[in-house]
Design an enzyme around this catalytic site. Structure first.
Site, PDB file in Angstrom:
ATOM      1  NE  ARG A   1      37.932  37.520  40.506  1.00  0.00           N
ATOM      2  CZ  ARG A   1      38.356  38.745  40.844  1.00  0.00           C
ATOM      3  NH1 ARG A   1      38.471  39.679  39.930  1.00  0.00           N
ATOM      4  NH2 ARG A   1      38.687  39.024  42.085  1.00  0.00           N
TER       5      ARG A   1
ATOM      6  CG  HIS B   1      35.672  39.308  46.677  1.00  0.00           C
ATOM      7  ND1 HIS B   1      36.550  38.246  46.557  1.00  0.00           N
ATOM      8  CD2 HIS B   1      36.273  40.351  46.038  1.00  0.00           C
ATOM      9  CE1 HIS B   1      37.618  38.632  45.882  1.00  0.00           C
ATOM     10  NE2 HIS B   1      37.480  39.903  45.553  1.00  0.00           N
TER      11      HIS B   1
ATOM     12  CD  GLN C   1      39.108  42.605  48.899  1.00  0.00           C
ATOM     13  OE1 GLN C   1      39.521  42.369  47.782  1.00  0.00           O
ATOM     14  NE2 GLN C   1      39.807  43.318  49.769  1.00  0.00           N
TER      15      GLN C   1
ATOM     16  CG  ASP D   1      33.528  47.445  45.872  1.00  0.00           C
ATOM     17  OD1 ASP D   1      34.493  47.761  45.140  1.00  0.00           O
ATOM     18  OD2 ASP D   1      32.876  46.394  45.722  1.00  0.00           O
TER      19      ASP D   1
ATOM     20  CB  CYS E   1      37.993  45.501  47.756  1.00  0.00           C
ATOM     21  SG  CYS E   1      36.687  45.973  46.608  1.00  0.00           S
TER      22      CYS E   1
ATOM     23  NE  ARG F   1      41.904  39.200  48.250  1.00  0.00           N
ATOM     24  CZ  ARG F   1      41.375  39.219  47.009  1.00  0.00           C
ATOM     25  NH1 ARG F   1      41.177  40.369  46.403  1.00  0.00           N
ATOM     26  NH2 ARG F   1      40.989  38.110  46.416  1.00  0.00           N
TER      27      ARG F   1
HETATM   28  N1   CP Z   1      39.807  43.226  44.947  1.00  0.00           N
HETATM   29  C1   CP Z   1      39.933  42.349  43.933  1.00  0.00           C
HETATM   30  O1   CP Z   1      39.344  41.271  43.911  1.00  0.00           O
HETATM   31  O2   CP Z   1      40.806  42.751  42.963  1.00  0.00           O
HETATM   32  P1   CP Z   1      40.968  42.026  41.549  1.00  0.00           P
HETATM   33  O3   CP Z   1      39.656  42.149  40.828  1.00  0.00           O
HETATM   34  O4   CP Z   1      42.086  42.757  40.850  1.00  0.00           O
HETATM   35  O5   CP Z   1      41.321  40.600  41.785  1.00  0.00           O
END
Ligand code: CP
Length: 303
Positions: free
Chosen positions: A101, A128, A131, A222, A262, A290
């Site tokens: 990430r 992402h 997601q 989002d 999300c 997820r």
């Molecule tokens: N939706 C998502 O990626 O959540 P986090 O940032 O908590 O991983």
């Protein structure tokens, strides 16, 4: 050949279908876990905070017999303490998979180019993809994807980019409603449109949120201010006024429409409490998925 997933487009329409079929099958089967990562180590390098992505990846790796090794934002320092090339080269000598990430998509590309093991994008400023796999899996479970309408209301960001491309490939009719200056870029819309043609879906950009949501089967939003954009928060709040997913807007969708987000949510900004906590919300199913989607993706990559 080492197969990385840095964007959702790194998976073809049929490959996404195969991963989602696998996810559904393993979710339904409450028996023994997989063994695709037996004896393997997955390095989770996170340069941003996370709840869902970190927990679901750690569990998914363990469920497949592997060992997750988490490195938090202050550690490693890709691009600061060390170049992505050096991190990728070294990590590939210890581990069998890198889940990363980060902020800039180019960091993922440089990691993948320098490592002999697969790299999975666990969120970048550009995409992402994990997601999106979980989102499409969730829509499959809640009425199906092909031929149904998904209205995305809000920022043309990383989440909307991956979602639009994945949902269009599943044959959904995707409508995007974003204020001027915050729309999804044309190249991503073109990529999604190409996939939609293959699967009978469509993609349209409609600035008016009411028109976008009218009769929709799924309404998705989002946060308006993503991680790293905090200095723009005030300007964004003004730009997105009128784009909140509230009871009035959801009332324009199909009566049995589902609402998705999300998470984490900025309650009272992009979505109201009543909608997020209401009967049409499926955000917790999304969060749970997820785990199933990522587990299936890794099982597919290593199977
Ligand atoms: N939706 C998502 O990626 O959540 P986090 O940032 O908590 O991983």
């Amino acid at each position: 050949m080492v197969r990385s997933v840095l964007t959702v487009s790194d998976l073809s329409v049929s490959e996404i279908g195969a991963v989602l079929d696998l996810a559904l099958e393993s979710k339904r089967r409450s028996g023994p876990r997989g063994s695709e990562l037996d004896g393997k180590t997955a390095l989770l390098i996170f340069q941003k905070p996370s709840l869902r992505t970190r927990v679901s990846f750690e569990l998914a790796v363990s469920n497949l017999g592997g060992r997750p090794l988490y490195l938090s934002p202050p550690e490693v320092g890709i691009g600061e303490r060390e170049s992505p090339e050096d991190v990728g080269g070294v990590a590939g000598r210890y581990c069998d998979l890198i889940v990363c990430r980060t902020f800039d998509q180019s960091i993922l590309e440089r990691l993948a180019a320098s490592s002999k093991v697969p790299v999975i994008n666990a969120l970048s400023d550009w995409e992402h993809p994990c997601q999106a796999l979980a989102d499409v899996l969730t829509i499959r479970e809640h009425g199906g994807t092909a031929g149904r309408c998904l209205a995305y209301v809000g920022d043309g960001n990383n989440v909307s980019r991956s979602l639009t491309i994945a949902a269009a490939g599943e044959g959904m009719h995707v409508r995007l409603a974003s204020p001027a200056g915050y729309e999804l870029d044309e190249a991503s819309i073109a990529e999604a449109t190409m996939r939609a043609r293959e699967s009978g879906g469509s993609v349209s950009a409609i600035s008016d949120p009411v028109a976008a949501v009218f009769g929709a089967d799924v309404v998705y939003t989002d946060t308006w201010t993503s991680m790293g954009q905090e200095v723009e928060a005030k300007q964004r709040l003004e730009a997105f006024a009128g784009y909140q997913v509230d009871l009035s807007l959801v009332g324009k969708a199909a009566p049995d429409a589902h609402v998705m987000h999300c998470l984490p949510a900025h309650r009272g900004e992009e979505i109201s409490d009543e909608v997020l906590d209401g009967p049409q919300s499926i955000v917790l199913d999304q969060a749970e998925n997820r785990l199933h989607a990522q587990q299936a993706l890794m099982a597919w990559l290593f199977g």
